[in-house]
Design a protein around this motif. Structure first.
Motif, PDB file in Angstrom:
ATOM      1  N   VAL A  96      -2.409  -2.074 -11.780  1.00 26.07           N
ATOM      2  CA  VAL A  96      -2.574  -1.563 -10.408  1.00 26.07           C
ATOM      3  C   VAL A  96      -2.980  -2.711  -9.476  1.00 26.07           C
ATOM      4  CG1 VAL A  96      -3.896  -0.010  -8.922  1.00 26.07           C
ATOM      5  CG2 VAL A  96      -3.094   0.797 -11.152  1.00 26.07           C
ATOM      6  N   HIS A 145      -0.804  -4.304  -6.230  1.00 26.48           N
ATOM      7  CA  HIS A 145      -1.382  -4.480  -4.890  1.00 26.48           C
ATOM      8  C   HIS A 145      -1.250  -5.941  -4.452  1.00 26.48           C
ATOM      9  CE1 HIS A 145      -4.007  -0.734  -4.085  1.00 26.48           C
ATOM     10  NE2 HIS A 145      -3.286  -0.436  -5.151  1.00 26.48           N
ATOM     11  N   THR A 176      -6.625   3.800  -5.047  1.00 25.53           N
ATOM     12  CA  THR A 176      -5.368   4.169  -5.718  1.00 25.53           C
ATOM     13  C   THR A 176      -5.657   4.895  -7.033  1.00 25.53           C
ATOM     14  OG1 THR A 176      -4.137   2.347  -4.726  1.00 25.53           O
ATOM     15  CG2 THR A 176      -3.283   3.227  -6.798  1.00 25.53           C
ATOM     16  N   ALA A 221      -1.798  -1.941   0.267  1.00 29.02           N
ATOM     17  CA  ALA A 221      -2.098  -0.729  -0.502  1.00 29.02           C
ATOM     18  C   ALA A 221      -0.861   0.168  -0.477  1.00 29.02           C
ATOM     19  CB  ALA A 221      -3.290  -0.009   0.104  1.00 29.02           C
ATOM     20  N   PRO A 222      -0.669   0.976  -1.497  1.00 31.41           N
ATOM     21  CA  PRO A 222       0.520   1.841  -1.524  1.00 31.41           C
ATOM     22  C   PRO A 222       0.448   2.947  -0.477  1.00 31.41           C
ATOM     23  CG  PRO A 222      -0.893   2.280  -3.422  1.00 31.41           C
ATOM     24  CD  PRO A 222      -1.502   1.112  -2.701  1.00 31.41           C
ATOM     25  N   LEU A 232       4.018   3.923  -7.721  1.00 33.23           N
ATOM     26  CA  LEU A 232       3.454   3.625  -6.396  1.00 33.23           C
ATOM     27  C   LEU A 232       4.581   3.163  -5.464  1.00 33.23           C
ATOM     28  CD1 LEU A 232       0.358   1.400  -7.391  1.00 33.23           C
ATOM     29  CD2 LEU A 232       0.564   3.878  -7.503  1.00 33.23           C
ATOM     30  N   VAL A 277       1.217   7.557  -4.006  1.00 41.30           N
ATOM     31  CA  VAL A 277       0.742   7.335  -5.375  1.00 41.30           C
ATOM     32  C   VAL A 277       0.988   8.604  -6.181  1.00 41.30           C
ATOM     33  CG1 VAL A 277      -1.326   6.929  -6.790  1.00 41.30           C
ATOM     34  CG2 VAL A 277      -1.127   5.815  -4.564  1.00 41.30           C
TER      35      VAL A 277
END
Ligand code: NAP
Length: 333
Positions: free
Chosen positions: A190, A194, A318, A200-201, A223, A204
């Motif tokens: 994760v 990023h 996330t 940031a996604p 993501l 999710v």
């Protein structure tokens, strides 16, 4: 002319928690000039004294409270298991010490935000020890991506699965200790996603396969990132999976073996020969995060530009989001 260094020389480290990772980091710390471990603390009887004897540390303590108030400690390295990071880091920050805290910084974003706020109020340094970020090869990878060697990344796949015989009370499997694949191992893919996408996604989702004790034995995440790229990320605590990251763009692919502590990657340009980039290193590789802390403190910075707290908070958010979708809660949440 350079600004005068604001960090004491040598930089004096205190280690809180004397387990496996503390020992490895203590060895690598010797690879960085002007670093010394002045004190260690362990709540397990006899462990601090044994650790101090092996690593040549002058002071061995049995209470964390006694470590964080030592004048000869400039920075505290939190090396306890993750369900304890929040309390342990809070203790050190409240005492006015700079803190390097093992990954994951905390068990959720709320705790991480509280620590970041406390560090800011105290005017002290705080960084999550996501060591991956500081390997020299990672800067080369980011530079290659920025130069467009494979074009914009459209797909990132990264996996981290290990199989071991965990004791029933181990942090990997004990629900009372915020166990599961995502928090302990999934934090690597994760965080990597990023980092590669630099954001940031925007969406999710994920699914998990639960252990018989109700935590995630395996997690699979999807993501989506602002520029349209996607990440497909897996982690597992009961199957061995190659620790590899694969990045795909319109102009080719990049494969990063052992992406959580990488020394090389291979570029496969579309229609061209593969090119391997290597940056071998001595030791286990923790020296790079130690050097980052020393550089930040030398510059009087309260967080790392290369691994800002905002990035850590985004990763925690996330993981919170996907856990929310599973209904997986850790103790105290
Ligand atoms: N960056 C990396 O590559 C890497 C690698 C491995 C682990 N880690 C992270 O480092 C942290 C520690 O991992 P580790 O493998 O070193 O763990 P560990 O050896 O099992 O435990 C580390 C310390 O945590 C405390 N602790 C552990 N279990 C406890 C329990 N049941 N009750 C009370 N205290 C307990 C103990 O502190 P005392 O000594 O004070 O008793 C122990 O020495 C974790 O957050 C992990 O995710 C990072």
């Amino acid at each position: 002319m350079n600004a005068p260094s604001m960090a004491p020389r040598p930089l004096r480290w205190g280690i809180l928690g004397c387990g496996n990772i503390a020992a490895t980091v203590a060895r690598d710390l010797r690879l960085v000039p002007d670093q010394v471990i002045t004190a260690v603390a362990s709540a397990t009887p006899g462990k601090a004294a044994a650790f101090a004897a092996i690593h040549g540390v002058a002071t061995a303590l049995t209470r964390y409270e006694d470590l964080v108030v030592r004048d000869e400690v400039d920075v505290v390295y939190i090396a306890t298991s993750h369900e304890r990071h929040f309390d342990n880091a809070r203790l050190a920050l409240a005492a006015g010490k700079a803190v390097l805290c093992e990954k994951p910084l905390t068990i959720n974003a709320r705790q991480a935000r509280e620590l970041a706020d406390l560090a800011q109020r105290q005017g002290v340094f705080l960084m999550e020890a996501w060591w991956t970020r500081f390997f020299p090869i990672i800067d080369l990878l980011l530079a290659d991506l920025a130069a467009g060697v494979i074009g914009p990344v459209r797909l990132l796949q990264a996996d981290f699965g290990i199989r071991s015989s965990w004791a029933p009370d181990h942090r990997m499997v004990d629900p009372a200790r915020a166990a599961g694949a995502l928090l302990d191992l999934g934090v690597y893919p994760v965080s990597f996603a990023h980092l590669v996408y630099g954001a940031a996604p925007t969406a999710v989702s994920g699914q998990m396969r639960a252990t018989d004790r109700g935590v995630d034995a395996q997690s699979s995440l999807l993501l989506s990132f602002p520029a349209g790229g996607q990440a497909v990320l897996t982690s597992a605590i009961d199957v061995q999976v190659p620790h590899q990251a694969r990045l795909y763009g319109p102009e080719g692919a990049i494969v990063v073996d052992d992406f959580f502590h990488p020394s090389a990657y291979t570029i496969h340009p579309r229609g061209g020969p593969a090119r391997r980039i290597e940056r071998p290193f001595p030791g286990s590789g923790y020296q790079f995060e130690i050097a980052e802390v020393a550089a930040c403190l030398g510059d009087g910075r309260r967080e790392s530009i290369r691994r800002p707290l905002a990035d850590t908070l985004a990763v925690m958010a996330t993981m919170d989001a996907v856990r929310d979708s599973w209904g997986l809660r850790y103790p105290g949440e």
